[in-house]
Design a protein around this motif. Sequence first.
Motif, short mmCIF file in Angstrom:
data_model
loop_
_atom_site.label_atom_id
_atom_site.label_comp_id
_atom_site.label_asym_id
_atom_site.label_seq_id
_atom_site.Cartn_x
_atom_site.Cartn_y
_atom_site.Cartn_z
N TRP A 1 26.81 -11.34 61.70
CA TRP A 1 27.65 -10.55 62.61
C TRP A 1 26.84 -10.22 63.87
N VAL A 2 26.50 -11.24 64.63
CA VAL A 2 25.60 -11.10 65.79
C VAL A 2 26.13 -10.05 66.76
N LYS A 3 25.22 -9.17 67.18
CA LYS A 3 25.59 -8.07 68.07
C LYS A 3 25.36 -8.45 69.54
N MET A 4 26.06 -7.74 70.43
CA MET A 4 25.91 -7.98 71.88
C MET A 4 25.97 -9.47 72.18
N VAL A 5 26.97 -10.15 71.61
CA VAL A 5 27.05 -11.61 71.75
C VAL A 5 27.15 -12.00 73.22
N SER A 6 26.20 -12.81 73.67
CA SER A 6 26.18 -13.20 75.08
C SER A 6 26.08 -14.71 75.26
N ASP A 7 25.92 -15.42 74.15
CA ASP A 7 25.81 -16.87 74.26
C ASP A 7 26.36 -17.52 73.00
N ILE A 8 27.29 -18.42 73.20
CA ILE A 8 27.92 -19.16 72.10
C ILE A 8 27.70 -20.63 72.38
N GLU A 9 26.97 -21.28 71.50
CA GLU A 9 26.57 -22.67 71.75
C GLU A 9 27.14 -23.56 70.65
N VAL A 10 27.96 -24.50 71.04
CA VAL A 10 28.52 -25.45 70.08
C VAL A 10 27.49 -26.58 69.91
N LEU A 11 27.15 -26.83 68.65
CA LEU A 11 26.09 -27.80 68.33
C LEU A 11 26.70 -29.08 67.75
N ASP A 12 26.07 -30.21 68.07
CA ASP A 12 26.54 -31.47 67.48
C ASP A 12 25.59 -31.94 66.38
N ALA A 13 24.72 -31.02 65.94
CA ALA A 13 23.82 -31.29 64.82
C ALA A 13 23.60 -29.97 64.09
N PRO A 14 23.23 -30.02 62.82
CA PRO A 14 23.01 -28.76 62.09
C PRO A 14 21.96 -27.89 62.78
N ASP A 15 22.13 -26.60 62.68
CA ASP A 15 21.21 -25.65 63.31
C ASP A 15 19.93 -25.57 62.49
N ASP A 16 18.83 -26.03 63.07
CA ASP A 16 17.56 -25.96 62.34
C ASP A 16 16.63 -24.91 62.93
N SER A 17 17.22 -23.92 63.62
CA SER A 17 16.37 -22.87 64.18
C SER A 17 15.98 -21.87 63.08
N PHE A 18 14.97 -21.10 63.38
CA PHE A 18 14.28 -20.29 62.38
C PHE A 18 15.20 -19.43 61.51
N TRP A 19 16.12 -18.70 62.15
CA TRP A 19 16.89 -17.70 61.40
C TRP A 19 17.93 -18.32 60.48
N MET A 20 18.20 -19.62 60.64
CA MET A 20 19.07 -20.32 59.69
C MET A 20 18.27 -21.12 58.68
N LYS A 21 17.17 -21.72 59.16
CA LYS A 21 16.44 -22.67 58.32
C LYS A 21 15.39 -21.99 57.44
N SER A 22 14.80 -20.92 57.95
CA SER A 22 13.65 -20.33 57.26
C SER A 22 13.83 -18.89 56.82
N ALA A 23 14.76 -18.18 57.41
CA ALA A 23 14.97 -16.77 57.06
C ALA A 23 16.35 -16.60 56.45
N TYR A 24 16.51 -15.50 55.76
CA TYR A 24 17.79 -15.20 55.09
C TYR A 24 18.21 -16.33 54.15
N LEU A 25 17.22 -16.88 53.44
CA LEU A 25 17.50 -17.88 52.42
C LEU A 25 17.59 -17.18 51.07
N ILE A 26 18.49 -17.64 50.24
CA ILE A 26 18.62 -17.11 48.87
C ILE A 26 18.43 -18.25 47.88
N PRO A 27 18.01 -17.93 46.66
CA PRO A 27 17.99 -18.97 45.62
C PRO A 27 19.41 -19.48 45.39
N ALA A 28 19.55 -20.78 45.30
CA ALA A 28 20.88 -21.35 45.01
C ALA A 28 21.09 -21.33 43.50
#
Lengths: 406, 151
Positions: A244-271
């Motif tokens: 629930w990103v706050k103060m949303v100021s940039d919305i970027e449509v990607l043509d590849a999966p998001d491999d940036s830190f907060w998706m790839k390395s943080a907020y990971l749970i055991p599957a």
Amino acid sequence: MHDGMALGRRGLIGGAAALGGILAAAGARADTVTLGLNGGPEQRSLTSAFPQKGSMILQRTRPPLLETPFEVFDQGVFTPNDRFFVRWHWAVIPEQVDLATFRCTVRGHVNQPQSLTMTDILALPRVELAAVNQCSGNSRGLFAPRIAGGQWQNGAMGNAKWVGVRLRDVLDRAGVKPGAVAVRFNGLDEPVVAGAPDFMKSLAIDHARDREVMLAYQMNGEQLPLLNGFPMRLIVPGWYSTYWVKMVSDIEVLDAPDDSFWMKSAYLIPATPHADVKPGQTGFPTEPINRMVPRSFFTNVTAATKVKPGATVPLRGIAMGGDCGVAAVDVSIDGGATWQPAVLGRDEGAYSFRQWTAQLTAPTSGTLVALVRCTNTKQVAQPMEANWNGGGFMRNMVERVALQVG
Amino acid sequence: MGSILKVVAGAAVVVVVAVVASIGHRVAAPPATYPTPPYMQSLLAKIAADEAKAGPNAPKAVADSAGILLRSVGFAFPTEGRAFPPGPGQDVMASNCMSCHTPGMILNQPALTRAEWAGEVSKMVKVYHAPVDEADIPAIVTYLASIKVAP
């Protein structure tokens, strides 16, 4: 220089007055709260020093982590804006937002990149939804063994009536190109240190265009408090607050999966079921945290509540289905061997808190140990056992309260 | 499926764009009213056609078309009232560990093992780029592992 010195840039008078709770000595004073975290430290100051915020549990001053005192949840299913929890990752947060200059860009894999004012956003069709916003790590302080991180008790959650626009409609203004796979959101906050990972989160394109995800500019009938994301934040119904990103100021449509830190390395749970692993366990697959799970709480009684022998004890609380509605709330006084249904309050929508009430009869002596369990409309019920994972995420075990009889 | 929802299209939109005069004060300019821009007409028609496909849990169109006022805001955030308790390494903590967060974050943590603290410091430096002097890391870990985490 650093604001760890007791008096910072606000100066002596304002700072000392505003921070009376923070400076108070520990003890059984009204300006502190005891959170019941196994092994401590469990004392926290209550503070009203933050803008647009009433009395909040101070978990961290900068960047702010403010927890909702739990008695607030007994006052109704909607959490007042000035008591709604606050959580920021990075300390560079604008202290002012000027709508004359604020823009939200929509760019990336789109036909017509946009730079939208809030006037543009307000001109889009307006929708409303009640939804619970819950931190991924809500209740982390209750994990055993304990885990580093925000030491929340159960108050890193809140429910509001959100008014705004469908994300889908905003994306359609830019025109999503074929081949888009994800949409990434960034807000006005920034890391303190150059090169550190800016806080951004993304949703799969189909999720982003599902007609449920919103950009909200109103919360419970008012504009969002600055600390809750003014002028607008993403609402991802049924998903944890990290999205629930706050103060949303940039919305970027990607043509590849998001491999940036907060998706790839943080907020990971055991599957794994209930995101549950053993402390020290390794080698399990992980995935980004996603849908919420059912929870329910007592709001009118605590371990300090005394009841008379044999008395009828009215119980009250709130429940949430997680990623769908509440089907049932049940209470038990025999450790979960048998359950009796609670009465559900008004249905404010699948993603909202729902109030429940029940009546139990106290024994003639000892303690009355009551359990409460929510089952959601997907027939998922809260588990009896606590889960554990290294992030301290997704706690949702059956809650228990022991009332003193006598 | 859910009921077909009425889309509020062409609602008058009122935005108050205010100038932030000074921190701690909010000043609102007179409201300005805007009609729905022409470039949005086709989009609104498309959205209206789209509406019926929303599921039962989707947000509902707001029934009234009243204007919503948003006001620019400006505030000052409060500063920390807690400091690291005395002990060997207190000065190293003060010089290394307060750029990104205030001391209360550390003081509210449970009593972790030395290895866990070392892991936390390493994460702050390597993952979050904390501006920590590498030579100070052992002293930081020792301090963290030794402090009595006072309530």
